[in-house]
Design a protein around this motif. Structure first.
Motif, PDB file in Angstrom:
ATOM      1  N   ILE A   1       0.856  -1.193   0.000  1.00 29.71           N
ATOM      2  CA  ILE A   1       0.000   0.000   0.000  1.00 29.71           C
ATOM      3  C   ILE A   1       0.882   1.230   0.000  1.00 29.71           C
ATOM      4  O   ILE A   1       1.824   1.331   0.806  1.00 29.71           O
ATOM      5  CB  ILE A   1      -0.934   0.022   1.226  1.00 29.71           C
ATOM      6  CG1 ILE A   1      -1.823  -1.230   1.239  1.00 29.71           C
ATOM      7  CG2 ILE A   1      -1.788   1.278   1.237  1.00 29.71           C
ATOM      8  CD1 ILE A   1      -2.698  -1.331   2.474  1.00 29.71           C
ATOM      9  N   THR A   2       0.601   2.163  -0.951  1.00 33.68           N
ATOM     10  CA  THR A   2       1.310   3.448  -0.950  1.00 33.68           C
ATOM     11  C   THR A   2       0.399   4.474  -0.291  1.00 33.68           C
ATOM     12  O   THR A   2      -0.714   4.726  -0.741  1.00 33.68           O
ATOM     13  CB  THR A   2       1.665   3.873  -2.379  1.00 33.68           C
ATOM     14  OG1 THR A   2       0.489   3.860  -3.173  1.00 33.68           O
ATOM     15  CG2 THR A   2       2.680   2.920  -3.000  1.00 33.68           C
TER      16      THR A   2
ATOM     17  N   ASP B   1      -0.152   1.387 -15.927  1.00 33.97           N
ATOM     18  CA  ASP B   1       0.635   1.120 -14.723  1.00 33.97           C
ATOM     19  C   ASP B   1       0.708  -0.356 -14.415  1.00 33.97           C
ATOM     20  O   ASP B   1       1.708  -0.847 -13.875  1.00 33.97           O
ATOM     21  CB  ASP B   1       0.024   1.861 -13.530  1.00 33.97           C
ATOM     22  CG  ASP B   1       0.223   3.371 -13.639  1.00 33.97           C
ATOM     23  OD1 ASP B   1       1.095   3.781 -14.439  1.00 33.97           O
ATOM     24  OD2 ASP B   1      -0.500   4.120 -12.953  1.00 33.97           O
ATOM     25  N   ARG B   2      -0.333  -1.082 -14.760  1.00 34.54           N
ATOM     26  CA  ARG B   2      -0.315  -2.527 -14.497  1.00 34.54           C
ATOM     27  C   ARG B   2       0.501  -3.290 -15.540  1.00 34.54           C
ATOM     28  O   ARG B   2       0.709  -4.484 -15.418  1.00 34.54           O
ATOM     29  CB  ARG B   2      -1.748  -3.071 -14.485  1.00 34.54           C
ATOM     30  CG  ARG B   2      -2.543  -2.665 -13.252  1.00 34.54           C
ATOM     31  CD  ARG B   2      -3.777  -3.531 -13.089  1.00 34.54           C
ATOM     32  NE  ARG B   2      -4.673  -3.477 -14.218  1.00 34.54           N
ATOM     33  CZ  ARG B   2      -5.650  -2.574 -14.354  1.00 34.54           C
ATOM     34  NH1 ARG B   2      -5.829  -1.664 -13.425  1.00 34.54           N
ATOM     35  NH2 ARG B   2      -6.429  -2.581 -15.410  1.00 34.54           N
TER      36      ARG B   2
ATOM     37  N   SER C   1      -4.383   3.403 -15.392  1.00 32.74           N
ATOM     38  CA  SER C   1      -4.307   2.223 -14.527  1.00 32.74           C
ATOM     39  C   SER C   1      -3.885   0.995 -15.326  1.00 32.74           C
ATOM     40  O   SER C   1      -3.138   0.156 -14.851  1.00 32.74           O
ATOM     41  CB  SER C   1      -5.657   1.977 -13.846  1.00 32.74           C
ATOM     42  OG  SER C   1      -6.661   1.688 -14.807  1.00 32.74           O
TER      43      SER C   1
ATOM     44  N   ASP D   1      -0.672  -2.315 -10.353  1.00 31.13           N
ATOM     45  CA  ASP D   1      -1.725  -1.666  -9.568  1.00 31.13           C
ATOM     46  C   ASP D   1      -2.970  -2.545  -9.569  1.00 31.13           C
ATOM     47  O   ASP D   1      -3.489  -2.890 -10.629  1.00 31.13           O
ATOM     48  CB  ASP D   1      -2.020  -0.305 -10.188  1.00 31.13           C
ATOM     49  CG  ASP D   1      -2.974   0.523  -9.339  1.00 31.13           C
ATOM     50  OD1 ASP D   1      -3.539  -0.028  -8.387  1.00 31.13           O
ATOM     51  OD2 ASP D   1      -3.126   1.720  -9.659  1.00 31.13           O
TER      52      ASP D   1
ATOM     53  N   GLU E   1      -9.894   2.049 -10.150  1.00 37.32           N
ATOM     54  CA  GLU E   1      -9.384   2.669 -11.367  1.00 37.32           C
ATOM     55  C   GLU E   1      -9.146   1.656 -12.476  1.00 37.32           C
ATOM     56  O   GLU E   1      -8.343   1.856 -13.360  1.00 37.32           O
ATOM     57  CB  GLU E   1      -8.092   3.427 -11.071  1.00 37.32           C
ATOM     58  CG  GLU E   1      -8.277   4.571 -10.079  1.00 37.32           C
ATOM     59  CD  GLU E   1      -7.016   5.381  -9.915  1.00 37.32           C
ATOM     60  OE1 GLU E   1      -6.044   5.089 -10.636  1.00 37.32           O
ATOM     61  OE2 GLU E   1      -6.997   6.292  -9.093  1.00 37.32           O
TER      62      GLU E   1
ATOM     63  N   THR F   1      -5.621  -1.656  -7.517  1.00 34.57           N
ATOM     64  CA  THR F   1      -6.665  -0.847  -6.887  1.00 34.57           C
ATOM     65  C   THR F   1      -7.937  -0.969  -7.705  1.00 34.57           C
ATOM     66  O   THR F   1      -7.964  -0.635  -8.896  1.00 34.57           O
ATOM     67  CB  THR F   1      -6.218   0.618  -6.809  1.00 34.57           C
ATOM     68  OG1 THR F   1      -4.938   0.692  -6.179  1.00 34.57           O
ATOM     69  CG2 THR F   1      -7.227   1.436  -6.025  1.00 34.57           C
TER      70      THR F   1
ATOM     71  N   TYR G   1      -0.724  -2.532  -4.579  1.00 35.98           N
ATOM     72  CA  TYR G   1       0.169  -3.110  -5.600  1.00 35.98           C
ATOM     73  C   TYR G   1       0.484  -4.546  -5.242  1.00 35.98           C
ATOM     74  O   TYR G   1       0.520  -4.933  -4.068  1.00 35.98           O
ATOM     75  CB  TYR G   1       1.476  -2.320  -5.691  1.00 35.98           C
ATOM     76  CG  TYR G   1       1.296  -0.904  -6.186  1.00 35.98           C
ATOM     77  CD1 TYR G   1       1.333  -0.622  -7.541  1.00 35.98           C
ATOM     78  CD2 TYR G   1       1.078   0.130  -5.291  1.00 35.98           C
ATOM     79  CE1 TYR G   1       1.158   0.665  -8.000  1.00 35.98           C
ATOM     80  CE2 TYR G   1       0.905   1.436  -5.749  1.00 35.98           C
ATOM     81  CZ  TYR G   1       0.947   1.695  -7.104  1.00 35.98           C
ATOM     82  OH  TYR G   1       0.765   2.973  -7.556  1.00 35.98           O
TER      83      TYR G   1
ATOM     84  N   ASN H   1      -1.246   7.850  -2.061  1.00 36.82           N
ATOM     85  CA  ASN H   1      -2.418   7.811  -2.934  1.00 36.82           C
ATOM     86  C   ASN H   1      -3.358   6.652  -2.619  1.00 36.82           C
ATOM     87  O   ASN H   1      -4.324   6.426  -3.339  1.00 36.82           O
ATOM     88  CB  ASN H   1      -1.981   7.737  -4.403  1.00 36.82           C
ATOM     89  CG  ASN H   1      -1.025   6.581  -4.674  1.00 36.82           C
ATOM     90  OD1 ASN H   1      -0.893   5.678  -3.840  1.00 36.82           O
ATOM     91  ND2 ASN H   1      -0.361   6.617  -5.825  1.00 36.82           N
ATOM     92  N   ASN H   2      -3.034   5.885  -1.488  1.00 34.53           N
ATOM     93  CA  ASN H   2      -3.889   4.774  -1.047  1.00 34.53           C
ATOM     94  C   ASN H   2      -4.136   3.745  -2.157  1.00 34.53           C
ATOM     95  O   ASN H   2      -5.237   3.223  -2.308  1.00 34.53           O
ATOM     96  CB  ASN H   2      -5.241   5.288  -0.533  1.00 34.53           C
ATOM     97  CG  ASN H   2      -5.108   6.030   0.781  1.00 34.53           C
ATOM     98  OD1 ASN H   2      -4.330   5.622   1.663  1.00 34.53           O
ATOM     99  ND2 ASN H   2      -5.854   7.119   0.921  1.00 34.53           N
ATOM    100  N   LYS H   3      -3.096   3.448  -2.960  1.00 34.29           N
ATOM    101  CA  LYS H   3      -3.212   2.425  -3.991  1.00 34.29           C
ATOM    102  C   LYS H   3      -2.602   1.119  -3.533  1.00 34.29           C
ATOM    103  O   LYS H   3      -1.664   1.095  -2.723  1.00 34.29           O
ATOM    104  CB  LYS H   3      -2.540   2.888  -5.288  1.00 34.29           C
ATOM    105  CG  LYS H   3      -3.311   4.004  -5.988  1.00 34.29           C
ATOM    106  CD  LYS H   3      -2.746   4.271  -7.363  1.00 34.29           C
ATOM    107  CE  LYS H   3      -3.607   5.290  -8.101  1.00 34.29           C
ATOM    108  NZ  LYS H   3      -3.128   5.525  -9.478  1.00 34.29           N
TER     109      LYS H   3
END
Length: 575
Positions: free
Chosen positions: A88-89, A119-120, A116, A105, A110, A107, A96, A92-94
């Motif tokens: 968890i970051t 990023d994945r 998103s 990601d 998104e 999350t 991984y 930004n509460n995402k």
């Protein structure tokens, strides 16, 4: 407590339930306001997860999640993560997850955004449409395409980068940037680089061309190795142009098919469908009129190895080094502007002792007679003596020319003969007992048409022989004429002499001469009749004698008969 099946029996059709039966039904379930005793629940609560500060302890999470780890930002995550852990970051509460190679990601909120997906690290085999523009290509074919014809290009192209609407760079190894650029419909083209809208259209079977500019190289069919830079450069040209370098707005336009190996630099150099080969053109034309190679300030030819400067040539004097004894050549020019160089010594005056070895005088030497204003000119291989009105004689290596005032050459003697401008040429001889022209040898056997003949040849033309000879003349069909004389001292009694074996292959009798000695008739005569009493008939096969009024005459009484014929032969061809 009664079962559901037992309770159902109280309420069958036609039954009238009693108070106790309603109470049994009410006691069979728990009211929402009642707490259910734990001993009444059929569940093993030893397997439930406990909350600690509102979170499930890691020890009570499912087997596929060992831990949840928090970090301030994505860049603070470990360089190599661990499978089975959630990261968890906090910025930004995402969420991984480590894939073994990178963080992706997960999350849930998104999933539908392009960011998103990016990023994945997800990929797609389909084209992506952004604001009406298709982005795609083919990793298998090494294509990168931003175009409205992505699927079409992936079928017909490879190793190609294409950016632009309605562009069709079929083939391989192309870089094309521009709308409606490089429009072609075959796949045989290779290695073209094109930048500019509406450029390089109709590029069938074209290779290794570099084109930069709006609407440049409008017809590129079967072209190769060209470098074209400039708006409208090399436009409206023909097919098959190759190895040209063209720079400038509207430069090198309207070249005809097959133009090759040219360098054309300058604006508005339109050549009006002219074909150029190995040519150099450098000029800047303000007007839009068609040009030719000679219009350029600088022109030339790479094969003939010449350069022409169509203008004044000047050099800044202080940039020229001072000449010393090492400068042994002079630069000279012809009237047409062609430069050359010569030894310095040859341009100086002729020394009184004559020229030196290997340093001959070049040009003409003129000696003028001041008395009558005439002059003698010594030229290369010739001596020319005349006055200013062109009287005199020109003597060269192989000619002897007579010059007359205002008429120029009037007669010339060469090894081929004597030629004059007059229709006839008069030869007169002086002195006593002159004989005119005479030959020192017999050339009668070589005489042809228009030759003057020797007496021997003329005599031969009028001589007679028992052997067949050519007269030297021709019949009207241009076949040669033959002559032969035959003497008969014995005539058959029937008066018919066969001659087809004597004059063989005879085709046409050109002329005949006859002489007959006929003492029984008390006559010797020429021709074919005498006193209307005797007649001689001539045909190609025989000669026949006839004595009028005596059909039984014995013609062996004729003493002799001579026949001369001139004739042509069947086997000859016209001369």
């Amino acid at each position: 407590m009664k079962t559901k099946e037992e309770l159902k029996l109280y309420f069958e059709n036609g039954d009238i339930p009693k108070q106790e039966e309603f109470w049994d039904w009410q006691e069979s379930y728990w009211h929402k306001e009642e707490k259910i005793p734990a001993e009444k629940l059929n569940y093993d609560f030893s397997k439930k997860a406990d909350l600690v500060d509102g979170l499930v302890p890691a020890s009570q999470l499912p087997s596929y999640v060992d831990d949840v780890l928090e970090f301030d930002t994505l860049s603070n995550l470990p360089q190599s993560g661990e499978s089975g852990k959630i990261y968890i970051t906090k910025d930004n509460n995402k969420l991984y997850r480590w894939t073994g190679a990178r963080y992706i990601d997960i999350t849930q909120g998104e999933l539908g955004t392009l960011q998103s997906v990016t990023d994945r690290g997800n990929e797609t085999t389909k084209s992506i449409n952004v604001q009406g523009i298709s982005y795609g290509g083919s990793s298998a074919l090494n294509n990168i395409i931003i175009n409205d014809k992505i699927d079409d290009l992936n079928v017909n192209s490879s190793n190609t980068i294409s950016i632009g609407k309605s562009s069709k760079p079929y083939g391989s190894d192309h870089l094309v940037i521009g709308n409606s650029t490089y429009v072609t419909s075959d796949g045989s083209s290779i290695g073209n680089t094109v930048i500019g809208n509406s450029s390089y259209s109709n590029g069938l079977s074209s290779n290794d061309n570099t084109v930069i500019g709006y609407s440049a190289f409008g017809n590129a069919k079967q072209t190769n190795g060209n470098t074209i830079i400039g708006t409208y450069a090399a436009n409206w040209g023909g097919d098959g142009n190759s190895l040209n370098i063209i720079l400038g707005q509207n430069a090198g336009s309207a070249l005809s098919a097959g133009s090759s190996s040219n360098i054309i630099m300058g604006n508005n150099s339109a050549f009006a469908n002219a074909q150029l080969q190995n040519s150099l053109y450098i000029h800047n034309n303000k007007s839009g009129n068609s040009v030719t190679l000679s219009d350029a300030l600088i022109s030339g030819n790479f094969v003939d190895r010449y350069v022409n400067l169509n203008g004044k040539l000047s050099i800044t004097p202080n940039q020229i080094p001072t000449a010393d004894s090492s400068y042994t050549k002079n630069i000279v020019a012809r009237p047409d502007g062609t430069f050359g160089w010569e030894d310095k010594a040859t341009s100086e005056s002729i020394p009184l002792a004559g020229t030196m070895s290997n340093k001959p005088v070049t040009g003409d030497i003129v000696i003028k007679d001041m008395t009558n204003n005439s002059f003698t000119r010594l030229s290369k291989g010739a001596v020319f003596c005349s006055d200013k009105t062109q009287n005199g004689t020109l003597m060269g290596h192989s000619t002897f020319t007579f010059l007359e005032q205002f008429d120029g050459p009037v007669a010339e003697i060469t090894k081929k003969g004597i030629t004059t401008i007059e229709p006839t040429y008069l030869i007169s001889c002086g002195g006593a007992d002159v004989r005119g022209l005479s030959g020192s040898s017999d050339y009668t056997h070589n005489v042809t048409d228009l030759d003057y003949i020797q007496k021997k040849y003329a005599d031969k033309q009028h001589s007679y022989s028992k052997e067949e000879v050519k007269t030297g003349g021709l019949w009207i069909d241009n076949k040669p004429v033959y002559r032969k004389t035959v003497v008969f001292s014995q005539i058959p009694d029937h008066g018919i002499i066969l001659i087809d074996k004597i004059f063989e292959d005879m085709e046409v009798i050109v002329s005949n001469q006859m002489f007959t000695e006929w003492y029984d008739m008390k006559a010797d005569f020429s021709g074919n009749q005498i006193r209307g009493e005797a007649f001689i008939s001539l045909q190609k096969e025989f000669v026949q004698f006839q004595l009028k009024g005596n059909p039984n005459y014995n013609y062996s009484a004729i003493n002799s008969f001579t026949l001369t014929l001139e004739y042509t032969k069947k086997g000859d061809q016209p001369v």
